[in-house]
Scaffold this active site. Structure first.
Site, PDB file in Angstrom:
ATOM      1  N   HIS A 112     -60.012  -6.395 134.787  1.00  0.00           N
ATOM      2  CA  HIS A 112     -58.922  -7.371 134.902  1.00  0.00           C
ATOM      3  C   HIS A 112     -59.444  -8.685 135.473  1.00  0.00           C
ATOM      4  O   HIS A 112     -60.424  -8.710 136.232  1.00  0.00           O
ATOM      5  CB  HIS A 112     -57.820  -6.817 135.803  1.00  0.00           C
ATOM      6  CG  HIS A 112     -58.304  -6.616 137.203  1.00  0.00           C
ATOM      7  ND1 HIS A 112     -58.397  -7.644 138.111  1.00  0.00           N
ATOM      8  CD2 HIS A 112     -58.779  -5.515 137.826  1.00  0.00           C
ATOM      9  CE1 HIS A 112     -58.907  -7.176 139.237  1.00  0.00           C
ATOM     10  NE2 HIS A 112     -59.153  -5.888 139.092  1.00  0.00           N
ATOM     11  N   GLU A 216     -57.402   1.890 139.298  1.00  0.00           N
ATOM     12  CA  GLU A 216     -58.494   1.661 140.243  1.00  0.00           C
ATOM     13  C   GLU A 216     -58.655   2.853 141.172  1.00  0.00           C
ATOM     14  O   GLU A 216     -57.724   3.651 141.343  1.00  0.00           O
ATOM     15  CB  GLU A 216     -58.209   0.385 141.057  1.00  0.00           C
ATOM     16  CG  GLU A 216     -59.280  -0.014 142.071  1.00  0.00           C
ATOM     17  CD  GLU A 216     -60.701  -0.157 141.512  1.00  0.00           C
ATOM     18  OE1 GLU A 216     -61.181   0.768 140.840  1.00  0.00           O
ATOM     19  OE2 GLU A 216     -61.334  -1.192 141.783  1.00  0.00           O
TER      20      GLU A 216
HETATM   21  C1  LIG Z   1     -63.605   1.559 145.131  1.00  0.00           C
HETATM   22  O1  LIG Z   1     -63.880   0.323 144.460  1.00  0.00           O
HETATM   23  C2  LIG Z   1     -64.327  -0.707 145.306  1.00  0.00           C
HETATM   24  C3  LIG Z   1     -64.516  -1.929 144.452  1.00  0.00           C
HETATM   25  O2  LIG Z   1     -63.306  -2.358 143.983  1.00  0.00           O
HETATM   26  C4  LIG Z   1     -65.625  -0.294 145.980  1.00  0.00           C
HETATM   27  O3  LIG Z   1     -66.016  -1.296 146.869  1.00  0.00           O
HETATM   28  C5  LIG Z   1     -65.431   1.028 146.706  1.00  0.00           C
HETATM   29  O4  LIG Z   1     -66.656   1.445 147.228  1.00  0.00           O
HETATM   30  C6  LIG Z   1     -64.884   2.084 145.786  1.00  0.00           C
HETATM   31  N1  LIG Z   1     -64.615   3.302 146.535  1.00  0.00           N
HETATM   32  C7  LIG Z   1     -64.843   4.500 146.052  1.00  0.00           C
HETATM   33  C8  LIG Z   1     -64.517   5.650 146.945  1.00  0.00           C
HETATM   34  O5  LIG Z   1     -65.284   4.704 144.942  1.00  0.00           O
END
Ligand SMILES: *[C@@H]1O[C@H](CO)[C@@H](O)[C@H](O)[C@H]1NC(C)=O
Ligand SMILES: *[C@@H]1O[C@H](CO)[C@@H](O)[C@H](O)[C@H]1NC(C)=O
Ligand SMILES: *[C@@H]1O[C@H](CO)[C@@H](O)[C@H](O)[C@H]1NC(C)=O
Ligand SMILES: *[C@@H]1O[C@H](CO)[C@@H](O)[C@H](O)[C@H]1NC(C)=O
Ligand SMILES: *[C@@H]1O[C@H](CO)[C@@H](O)[C@H](O)[C@H]1NC(C)=O
Ligand SMILES: *[C@@H]1O[C@H](CO)[C@@H](O)[C@H](O)[C@H]1NC(C)=O
Ligand SMILES: *[C@@H]1O[C@H](CO)[C@@H](O)[C@H](O)[C@H]1NC(C)=O
Length: 373
Positions: A112, A216
């Site tokens: 996005h 997300e």
């Molecule tokens: C979730 O996504 C964010 C980026 O948008 C990232 O910084 C983060 O580490 C991610 N967390 C997990 C648990 O995957």
């Protein structure tokens, strides 16, 4: 010392609270265990020397490498095909020459464009964002719960629209036969602005399909909580919504967050769903940085971190192995996320535990009521 003590408190709080991950059996409809491989050598984005932070898909033909293919032998003399037309023949060849249980697909993953939550994170800095502001729904002038696109975000989605138009006309690029999107508002807006009004083939019109599991990674941030189904439908009446989609967000709870391993399980479930039920070779997916990162991991693609609004195609080889066992769709536990009740003093690193002022130790109780919107 005070910071060390607060960190310990945060870690203890995290350790103390975990919830079983959701069961995704409702999204599994038969099928096989699939072995996914992203096939290197076709796109710049699967070459480790490509710098993702400066990668501009509009400057490099979506990253398609200028090269010859085995399928070029089938070109007739005097025939002038674009790189994308020749690539399309190559993918056709790969599919024709592979065994019955192997299929190649090309998926464009689009992140996005910039939302108000991205702008706010830049404005306050990542530690203050993660530890405090992201748990609120907005400030007195901006809202970032299920964030909408900023004016700059709208502009970059329109750049994507103009680029697709150019690719269709100049490159005669094969266009997607399906357009999947995350249910979060910033993706719905991005998909809508990117694909509305393009000169698409009559048999492959833009019909978006909303899929819950493309959202997300689910943290306690309010930008990860989706709107209700009625609101989504009223905002984007022409978009289709997958069967079984709940009225209210069934996954966000404001206390525990999805872990990386449980997100990878979710990514695999949604990929299996797409590969089992969609016979299109060319597919578009509009999603998020964290979720696309998880999908790339499941596809055995090298890590490639997309800027807001960026789009990359991936050539995927999927091999159907043994029939799927439904029990594998129960995810790992989710863990509580400690945060501060006032803006934090700092954070160990940008994604690490929060160091709150000593008067306000990290808590795991939500800062806002968690009744569904
Ligand atoms: C979730 O996504 C964010 C980026 O948008 C990232 O910084 C983060 O580490 C991610 N967390 C997990 C648990 O995957
Ligand atoms: C999956 O595919 C890759 C590449 O084609 C292969 O190296 C690997 O052994 C396969 N894994 C399984 C479990 O078959
Ligand atoms: C990628 O580009 C950014 C911005 O120009 C730069 O800061 C970074 O060092 C580069 N990364 C690599 C691995 O070259
Ligand atoms: C391929 O060549 C064209 C011009 O011949 C150029 O514009 C384009 O950027 C090249 N693509 C890549 C990925 O190098
Ligand atoms: C709210 O956040 C936005 C950035 O997202 C910022 O521009 C604005 O100044 C903030 N408003 C207040 C009152 O802090
Ligand atoms: C969808 O895109 C069209 C074309 O750009 C635009 O006119 C419309 O306002 C968009 N709808 C939403 C809800 O953003
Ligand atoms: C759905 O969401 C909209 C927008 O947030 C809200 O106005 C409406 O009351 C919600 N509907 C239900 C049934 O909760």
């Amino acid at each position: 010392m005070a910071i060390a003590a607060t960190l310990l408190a945060a870690l203890l709080a995290v350790g103390a609270q975990a919830t079983p991950g959701p069961n995704y059996a409702q999204y599994v409809h038969g099928g096989h265990y699939m072995n996914y491989t992203s096939v290197p050598g076709y796109f710049l984005q699967d070459d480790p020397s490509t710098n993702a932070s400066t990668f501009d898909y509009t400057a490099v033909n979506f990253g398609l490498i200028n090269r010859t293919y085995d399928a070029d032998d089938t070109c007739r003399p005097g025939e002038h095909l674009t790189q994308w037309q020749r690539f399309e023949r190559e993918v056709l060849r790969l599919n024709q020459e592979s065994p019955k249980n192997v299929e190649y697909k090309v998926i464009w993953f689009g992140r996005h464009a910039e939302g108000f939550h991205n702008a706010e994170q830049t404005f306050v800095g990542t530690p203050a964002w993660n530890c405090y502001w992201a748990e609120l729904t907005g400030n007195s002038t901006a809202s970032w719960a299920d964030a909408h696109l900023t004016p700059a975000g709208i502009q970059s989605a329109l750049v994507a629209n103009a680029f697709w138009k150019h690719e269709i006309e100049a490159q005669k690029i094969p266009t997607p036969g399906s357009f999947y999107t995350s249910p979060l508002f910033r993706c719905l807006q991005t998909a809508n602005l990117t694909f509305t009004g393009l000169p698409l083939p009559k048999n492959k019109p833009f019909i978006a399909m909303i899929k819950e599991l493309l959202r997300e990674n689910i943290s306690i941030h309010t930008c990860d909580r989706r709107s209700n189904k009625t609101f989504i439908h009223e905002s984007f009446p022409s978009f289709r919504i997958e069967e079984g989609f709940h009225e209210h967000d069934p996954l966000w709870n404001g206390v525990t967050a999805e872990t990386e391993s449980s997100e990878d399980v979710r990514s695999r479930v949604v990929l299996d769903d797409i590969f089992t039920h969609d016979c299109n070779t060319y597919i578009s997916v509009t999603s998020h940085s964290g979720e696309i990162g998880s999908i790339l991991e499941v596809l055995n693609h090298i890590p490639f971190s997309l800027n807001t609004g960026a789009i990359i195609p991936v050539l995927i080889r999927a091999e159907a192995l043994s029939p799927k066992e439904i029990k594998t769709t129960t995810t790992q536990d989710w863990t509580a996320s400690a945060h501060c009740t006032v803006p934090p003093v700092s954070s160990v690193d940008n994604n690490g535990p929060c160091a709150c002022p000593s008067s306000a130790a990290p808590v795991t109780t939500p800062l806002i009521p968690t009744t569904p919107p």
